[in-house]
Design a protein around this motif. Structure first.
Motif, PDB file in Angstrom:
ATOM      1  N   VAL A 136       0.867  -1.184   0.000  1.00 24.41           N
ATOM      2  CA  VAL A 136       0.000   0.000   0.000  1.00 24.41           C
ATOM      3  C   VAL A 136       0.904   1.234   0.000  1.00 24.41           C
ATOM      4  CG1 VAL A 136      -1.739   1.306   1.277  1.00 24.41           C
ATOM      5  CG2 VAL A 136      -1.871  -1.194   1.192  1.00 24.41           C
ATOM      6  N   VAL A 137       0.729   2.099  -1.001  1.00 25.94           N
ATOM      7  CA  VAL A 137       1.537   3.317  -1.096  1.00 25.94           C
ATOM      8  C   VAL A 137       0.742   4.556  -0.705  1.00 25.94           C
ATOM      9  CG1 VAL A 137       3.094   2.337  -2.822  1.00 25.94           C
ATOM     10  CG2 VAL A 137       1.085   3.641  -3.574  1.00 25.94           C
ATOM     11  N   LEU A 138      -0.588   4.447  -0.726  1.00 26.83           N
ATOM     12  CA  LEU A 138      -1.448   5.566  -0.327  1.00 26.83           C
ATOM     13  C   LEU A 138      -2.755   5.001   0.194  1.00 26.83           C
ATOM     14  CD1 LEU A 138      -2.088   8.908  -2.050  1.00 26.83           C
ATOM     15  CD2 LEU A 138      -4.044   7.454  -1.590  1.00 26.83           C
ATOM     16  N   ARG A 139      -3.241   5.624   1.254  1.00 30.07           N
ATOM     17  CA  ARG A 139      -4.552   5.292   1.807  1.00 30.07           C
ATOM     18  C   ARG A 139      -5.290   6.607   1.970  1.00 30.07           C
ATOM     19  NH1 ARG A 139      -7.480   1.815   5.162  1.00 30.07           N
ATOM     20  NH2 ARG A 139      -8.836   2.942   6.571  1.00 30.07           N
ATOM     21  N   SER A 140      -6.524   6.666   1.478  1.00 32.12           N
ATOM     22  CA  SER A 140      -7.289   7.905   1.623  1.00 32.12           C
ATOM     23  C   SER A 140      -8.751   7.590   1.891  1.00 32.12           C
ATOM     24  CB  SER A 140      -7.165   8.782   0.371  1.00 32.12           C
ATOM     25  OG  SER A 140      -7.716   8.130  -0.752  1.00 32.12           O
ATOM     26  N   THR A 141      -9.388   8.517   2.576  1.00 34.53           N
ATOM     27  CA  THR A 141     -10.830   8.474   2.788  1.00 34.53           C
ATOM     28  C   THR A 141     -11.382   9.755   2.186  1.00 34.53           C
ATOM     29  OG1 THR A 141     -10.542   7.201   4.812  1.00 34.53           O
ATOM     30  CG2 THR A 141     -12.679   8.262   4.489  1.00 34.53           C
ATOM     31  N   VAL A 142     -12.208   9.581   1.162  1.00 37.69           N
ATOM     32  CA  VAL A 142     -12.670  10.689   0.337  1.00 37.69           C
ATOM     33  C   VAL A 142     -14.188  10.666   0.247  1.00 37.69           C
ATOM     34  CG1 VAL A 142     -12.598  11.632  -2.014  1.00 37.69           C
ATOM     35  CG2 VAL A 142     -10.535  10.634  -1.014  1.00 37.69           C
ATOM     36  N   ASN A 143     -14.778  11.861   0.251  1.00 34.89           N
ATOM     37  CA  ASN A 143     -16.222  12.018   0.076  1.00 34.89           C
ATOM     38  C   ASN A 143     -16.477  12.633  -1.296  1.00 34.89           C
ATOM     39  OD1 ASN A 143     -17.108  11.560   3.024  1.00 34.89           O
ATOM     40  ND2 ASN A 143     -15.496  13.088   3.174  1.00 34.89           N
ATOM     41  N   PHE A 144     -17.514  12.142  -1.986  1.00 40.41           N
ATOM     42  CA  PHE A 144     -17.902  12.789  -3.238  1.00 40.41           C
ATOM     43  C   PHE A 144     -19.422  12.820  -3.365  1.00 40.41           C
ATOM     44  CE2 PHE A 144     -17.230   8.335  -4.464  1.00 40.41           C
ATOM     45  CZ  PHE A 144     -18.355   8.043  -5.224  1.00 40.41           C
ATOM     46  N   LEU A 145     -19.891  13.750  -4.187  1.00 36.67           N
ATOM     47  CA  LEU A 145     -21.312  13.872  -4.455  1.00 36.67           C
ATOM     48  C   LEU A 145     -21.687  12.975  -5.619  1.00 36.67           C
ATOM     49  CD1 LEU A 145     -21.732  17.756  -4.262  1.00 36.67           C
ATOM     50  CD2 LEU A 145     -22.217  16.071  -2.480  1.00 36.67           C
ATOM     51  N   ALA A 146     -22.799  12.301  -5.488  1.00 35.26           N
ATOM     52  CA  ALA A 146     -23.359  11.493  -6.570  1.00 35.26           C
ATOM     53  C   ALA A 146     -24.804  11.927  -6.764  1.00 35.26           C
ATOM     54  CB  ALA A 146     -23.276  10.004  -6.231  1.00 35.26           C
ATOM     55  N   PRO A 147     -25.210  12.150  -8.000  1.00 37.95           N
ATOM     56  CA  PRO A 147     -26.565  12.625  -8.248  1.00 37.95           C
ATOM     57  C   PRO A 147     -27.620  11.560  -7.956  1.00 37.95           C
ATOM     58  CG  PRO A 147     -25.491  12.116 -10.318  1.00 37.95           C
ATOM     59  CD  PRO A 147     -24.451  11.960  -9.228  1.00 37.95           C
ATOM     60  N   VAL A 148     -28.764  12.023  -7.454  1.00 38.29           N
ATOM     61  CA  VAL A 148     -29.921  11.144  -7.241  1.00 38.29           C
ATOM     62  C   VAL A 148     -30.553  10.910  -8.610  1.00 38.29           C
ATOM     63  CG1 VAL A 148     -32.216  10.994  -6.175  1.00 38.29           C
ATOM     64  CG2 VAL A 148     -30.266  11.954  -4.882  1.00 38.29           C
ATOM     65  N   ARG A 149     -30.756   9.670  -8.957  1.00 39.16           N
ATOM     66  CA  ARG A 149     -31.218   9.302 -10.300  1.00 39.16           C
ATOM     67  C   ARG A 149     -32.472  10.070 -10.723  1.00 39.16           C
ATOM     68  NH1 ARG A 149     -30.573   4.317  -9.945  1.00 39.16           N
ATOM     69  NH2 ARG A 149     -28.903   3.972 -11.428  1.00 39.16           N
ATOM     70  N   ALA A 150     -33.477  10.111  -9.882  1.00 38.12           N
ATOM     71  CA  ALA A 150     -34.752  10.739 -10.266  1.00 38.12           C
ATOM     72  C   ALA A 150     -34.591  12.214 -10.611  1.00 38.12           C
ATOM     73  CB  ALA A 150     -35.765  10.571  -9.133  1.00 38.12           C
ATOM     74  N   ALA A 151     -33.614  12.872 -10.066  1.00 38.04           N
ATOM     75  CA  ALA A 151     -33.408  14.299 -10.332  1.00 38.04           C
ATOM     76  C   ALA A 151     -32.769  14.545 -11.695  1.00 38.04           C
ATOM     77  CB  ALA A 151     -32.543  14.912  -9.235  1.00 38.04           C
ATOM     78  N   PHE A 152     -32.159  13.519 -12.292  1.00 39.10           N
ATOM     79  CA  PHE A 152     -31.406  13.718 -13.533  1.00 39.10           C
ATOM     80  C   PHE A 152     -31.864  12.861 -14.701  1.00 39.10           C
ATOM     81  CE2 PHE A 152     -28.780  15.364 -10.182  1.00 39.10           C
ATOM     82  CZ  PHE A 152     -28.287  16.526 -10.739  1.00 39.10           C
ATOM     83  N   VAL A 153     -32.640  11.818 -14.449  1.00 37.50           N
ATOM     84  CA  VAL A 153     -33.111  10.955 -15.521  1.00 37.50           C
ATOM     85  C   VAL A 153     -34.517  11.408 -15.911  1.00 37.50           C
ATOM     86  CG1 VAL A 153     -33.722   8.591 -16.157  1.00 37.50           C
ATOM     87  CG2 VAL A 153     -31.687   9.015 -14.767  1.00 37.50           C
ATOM     88  N   GLN A 154     -34.681  11.700 -17.174  1.00 38.54           N
ATOM     89  CA  GLN A 154     -35.989  12.124 -17.672  1.00 38.54           C
ATOM     90  C   GLN A 154     -36.860  10.894 -17.931  1.00 38.54           C
ATOM     91  OE1 GLN A 154     -36.655  15.312 -17.642  1.00 38.54           O
ATOM     92  NE2 GLN A 154     -34.546  15.746 -17.062  1.00 38.54           N
ATOM     93  N   ALA A 155     -38.071  10.923 -17.450  1.00 39.97           N
ATOM     94  CA  ALA A 155     -38.984   9.782 -17.654  1.00 39.97           C
ATOM     95  C   ALA A 155     -39.653   9.850 -19.000  1.00 39.97           C
ATOM     96  CB  ALA A 155     -40.022   9.760 -16.548  1.00 39.97           C
TER      97      ALA A 155
END
Length: 155
Positions: A136-155
């Motif tokens: 192991v040369v690097l260990r990280s704990t990272v947070n990221f935003l992921a879009p909620v499907r219903a807000a971005f997928v057109q029905a």
């Protein structure tokens, strides 16, 4: 689902992603990055590196982090891109040397709905970056935003 873009609902605690590829680090890359962003002797010159803590040319930790980011983005394809929401931890555990080949393992450690951005959830991951010797040369704990499907997928 590996080739499709992921939404918040696609992430689950314990889920793991492995590098889609790997990245080989060269002496030239180490020196160029060092000269531009982290001009310390052990990132710039083999002889100076020999007389340092690292006992040889070593990549800047920030170069290692940038390579790991590329591997993360290639391995976890989030719809609209992986939007950073903070780093809780980053540890460089072994130096990265010329000729090392890096790969990653990413594990989802928590998922929660964002309270301030209703169209997004927050995914927390732990990433381990390994060299070709499985160190192991690097260990990280990272947070990221992921879009909620219903807000971005057109029905």
């Amino acid at each position: 689902m590996p080739n499709s873009e992921l939404y918040f609902e696609d992430f689950q605690v314990g889920q793991k992603f492995h590098s889609a590829g790997s990245a080989k680090v060269t002496a030239e890359e180490i020196k160029e990055f060092g000269a531009r962003y982290d001009p310390q002797p052990f990132h710039l010159d083999e002889a100076a590196g020999e007389n340092s803590f690292f006992k040889g040319l070593a990549a800047s930790g920030w170069l290692t982090a940038a390579i790991v980011m590329r591997l993360r983005v290639e391995s976890v394809k989030v719809f609209g891109g992986m939007i950073g929401a903070g780093v809780d931890e980053m540890r460089w555990t072994e130096p990265v040397r010329p000729g090392d080949t890096l790969r990653t393992e990413i594990e989802v450690v928590s998922v929660r709905q964002s309270t301030s951005r209703k169209n997004y959830g927050i995914v927390k991951t732990t990433t381990l970056a390994y060299n070709q010797r499985n160190e192991v040369v690097l260990r990280s704990t990272v947070n990221f935003l992921a879009p909620v499907r219903a807000a971005f997928v057109q029905a």
